[in-house]
Design an enzyme around this catalytic site. Structure first.
Site, short mmCIF file in Angstrom:
data_model
loop_
_atom_site.label_atom_id
_atom_site.label_comp_id
_atom_site.label_asym_id
_atom_site.label_seq_id
_atom_site.Cartn_x
_atom_site.Cartn_y
_atom_site.Cartn_z
N LYS A 42 -47.86 -18.84 49.44
CA LYS A 42 -46.56 -18.26 49.14
C LYS A 42 -46.72 -16.75 49.12
O LYS A 42 -47.81 -16.24 48.86
CB LYS A 42 -46.05 -18.75 47.78
CG LYS A 42 -44.55 -18.82 47.69
CD LYS A 42 -43.99 -20.05 48.38
CE LYS A 42 -42.49 -20.12 48.34
NZ LYS A 42 -41.99 -21.42 48.78
P1 NAD Z 1 -31.19 -18.13 48.62
O1 NAD Z 1 -31.66 -16.75 48.37
O2 NAD Z 1 -30.63 -18.48 49.95
O3 NAD Z 1 -30.11 -18.55 47.50
C1 NAD Z 1 -30.37 -18.45 46.14
C2 NAD Z 1 -29.09 -18.80 45.39
O4 NAD Z 1 -29.40 -18.81 43.99
C3 NAD Z 1 -27.98 -17.77 45.58
O5 NAD Z 1 -26.73 -18.44 45.64
C4 NAD Z 1 -28.08 -16.92 44.33
O6 NAD Z 1 -26.85 -16.28 43.99
C5 NAD Z 1 -28.46 -17.98 43.31
N1 NAD Z 1 -29.09 -17.40 42.11
C6 NAD Z 1 -30.02 -16.45 42.06
N2 NAD Z 1 -30.32 -16.17 40.78
C7 NAD Z 1 -29.60 -17.01 40.02
C8 NAD Z 1 -29.46 -17.21 38.63
N3 NAD Z 1 -30.15 -16.48 37.76
N4 NAD Z 1 -28.62 -18.18 38.20
C9 NAD Z 1 -27.90 -18.92 39.08
N5 NAD Z 1 -27.98 -18.76 40.41
C10 NAD Z 1 -28.81 -17.81 40.87
O7 NAD Z 1 -32.44 -19.07 48.27
P2 NAD Z 1 -32.81 -20.51 48.84
O8 NAD Z 1 -33.66 -20.32 50.04
O9 NAD Z 1 -31.61 -21.37 48.91
O10 NAD Z 1 -33.79 -21.03 47.68
C11 NAD Z 1 -33.28 -21.59 46.48
C12 NAD Z 1 -34.38 -22.42 45.83
O11 NAD Z 1 -34.83 -23.41 46.76
C13 NAD Z 1 -35.63 -21.62 45.43
O12 NAD Z 1 -36.18 -22.16 44.25
C14 NAD Z 1 -36.58 -21.86 46.59
O13 NAD Z 1 -37.95 -21.73 46.22
C15 NAD Z 1 -36.25 -23.31 46.93
N6 NAD Z 1 -36.61 -23.70 48.29
C16 NAD Z 1 -36.09 -23.07 49.38
C17 NAD Z 1 -36.45 -23.51 50.65
C18 NAD Z 1 -35.85 -22.92 51.91
O14 NAD Z 1 -36.08 -23.49 52.99
N7 NAD Z 1 -35.10 -21.83 51.84
C19 NAD Z 1 -37.37 -24.56 50.81
C20 NAD Z 1 -37.87 -25.16 49.67
C21 NAD Z 1 -37.49 -24.73 48.42
#
Ligand code: NAD
Length: 449
Positions: A139
């Site tokens: 990561k």
């Molecule tokens: P992103 O940046 O696209 O979206 C994040 C979302 O979370 C946004 O809507 C943001 O406003 C919201 N957010 C941020 N801080 C917040 C808070 N304090 N309270 C409430 N909402 C909040 O991110 P993403 O890629 O969708 O990732 C989200 C989660 O999924 C993370 O934990 C990430 O590790 C996990 N994840 C993502 C992927 C991927 O392919 N993008 C894969 C596996 C896991």
């Protein structure tokens, strides 16, 4: 479990300075040295619980408890206001190098630290192993708020961060991907910076890049799509009719927005949504397309005209059948787990649930899709993207989704079987499935020299 004494000299005890120190059976409550953080302790303690149940050899426990390689850099970053130069901390962590190249996303967030990135790298290891992908976990991250940057600033920052970590990454070494705060555009700049340095185009150095630059069809929506495939499997187990079900989703970024869209396609009513600015509740259900359009235009949810405003904490306790935390860590805790109303908790986010909450959820018979299973659709299609890039294949969206479905369904049934057979919750069962594969690989490999 076979003893690692086969692989190390008799009586050889691996000790980690400042870490478990040969006593890793106990839960980690601090003293993690450089890596210490609440999130890393959560990942370690989840691992140690699983290791205890599977009677994992002490030497292996110690080796898997800490990342194998860690890079922490500080670098200058020039804002659009030319004379304003800021110092940014950047990270890249490779947890285990035994399984093949390492793989894992890059997170831009103002709270990122070494412990958080290390926890995410460890979960990537178990996730890849559970899915039988030929990768170890990694990561990366930058401690910054990406929502505060212009496009030019984001590009400069990404290019400088890439050049700082360039010795660690490569298509057969360590392959980044998007995570929170990064997206296909960031991956395009990362790939271009790497390619400029080596003198030719290397699309395979990242996954999750735009399709026109060699990205895979289906990657952008893969994490949300995979999570919804698994929700369908979980719904069969708890006998939930999805056409009559209600879902609450925390976050509205990449994972959350696609999960919302695919749930709606199945007839699920999405009654709660949120982003960093607010939560929204509408018992009649939102139009996911209308919310998506609003976010595209206005970037934030607090100006959305529909629904009643609730806090992100209140959102988690709304009446629903399916709760999808898909934003940040440490959301479902010993404090609120007793009030959560869902039957299925589908973890899109990494580390949203604490160990105390896990116990309460098990007692309340909530069906949990743990992060290492629930959000693995992203890394599975990233693997497909990497294979297509290294072999010059071009797979159709149907092929991608079919393969994704097959891998996830098999992993779901393997996890469920172990959970039922050994009387475990789904998290520990999934971790044991992943850890067992890594432990076997470590034992076959032996210790150098
Ligand atoms: P992103 O940046 O696209 O979206 C994040 C979302 O979370 C946004 O809507 C943001 O406003 C919201 N957010 C941020 N801080 C917040 C808070 N304090 N309270 C409430 N909402 C909040 O991110 P993403 O890629 O969708 O990732 C989200 C989660 O999924 C993370 O934990 C990430 O590790 C996990 N994840 C993502 C992927 C991927 O392919 N993008 C894969 C596996 C896991």
């Amino acid at each position: 479990m076979q003893s690692s004494r086969d692989a190390v000299a008799p009586g050889d005890v691996v000790r980690a300075n400042g870490g478990g120190g040969g006593n890793s059976t106990n839960l980690v409550n601090g003293n993690n040295g450089e890596w210490d953080s609440p999130m890393f302790r959560l990942a370690q303690n989840q691992f140690l619980l699983a290791a205890e149940i599977m009677e994992l050899d002490d030497n292996l426990r110690e080796r898997l408890l800490f990342p194998q390689r860690t890079l922490l850099v500080s670098f200058p970053f020039r804002r659009d206001e030319y004379r304003q130069v800021e110092t940014v901390f950047g990270y890249r962590v490779q947890h285990i190098l035994t399984m093949g190249p390492t793989k894992g996303g890059i997170r831009y967030h103002h709270d990122v630290n070494l412990g958080e990135v290390s926890a995410l790298a460890m979960w990537m290891t178990w996730k890849c192993a559970l899915m039988n992908l030929p990768f170890g976990g990694a990561k990366g991250g930058g401690r910054l708020d990406p929502t505060d940057l212009s496009r030019g600033e984001l590009q400069r920052l990404t290019r400088r961060y890439t050049s700082e970590i360039i010795d660690m990454i490569g298509p057969d070494r360590d392959i980044p991907a998007p995570d929170m705060g990064t997206d296909p555009q960031v991956m395009a700049w990362l790939m271009d910076t790497y390619s400029q340095q080596v003198g030719h185009g290397v699309p395979e150095v990242v996954t999750g890049k735009p399709v026109v630059l060699g990205g895979s069809l289906g990657r952008k929506e893969a994490t949300g799509r995979g999570l919804v495939y698994l929700i369908q499997k979980a719904a069969e187990q708890v006998k939930l009719d999805l056409t009559n079900a209600k879902a609450v989703i925390q976050g509205f970024g990449n994972v959350a927005s696609y999960a919302a869209e695919f749930l709606e396609d199945l007839g699920v009513k999405v009654v709660g949504l949120s982003d960093v600015t607010t939560g929204l509740y509408d018992p009649a259900g939102f139009s996911v397309m209308a919310v998506t359009d609003h976010i595209k235009q206005h970037k934030r949810l607090d100006s959305y005209p529909g629904g009643e405003k609730v806090s992100n904490r209140e959102l988690l306790e709304l009446p629903c059948d399916i709760l999808v935390p898909a934003a940040i860590q440490n959301q479902i805790t010993g404090e609120n787990a007793g009030r959560i109303q869902c039957r299925i908790l589908a973890e899109g986010a990494n580390g949203p649930t604490t160990l105390e909450a896990d116990e309460i959820l098990s007692e309340r018979e909530v069906f949990v899709l743990p992060n290492v299973l629930g959000n693995s659709g992203g890394v599975i299609v990233s693997y497909f993207e990497w294979v297509q890039g290294t072999q010059n294949y071009m797979w159709s969206l149907e092929e991608i989704n079919e393969r994704l479905h097959k891998i996830l369904t098999e992993a779901f049934h393997r996890t469920l079987l172990r959970a039922r057979r050994d009387g475990l919750n789904m998290r520990t069962a999934a971790l044991i499935e992943g850890i067992r594969r890594v432990a076997e690989a470590k034992l076959s490999q032996g210790v150098f020299p």
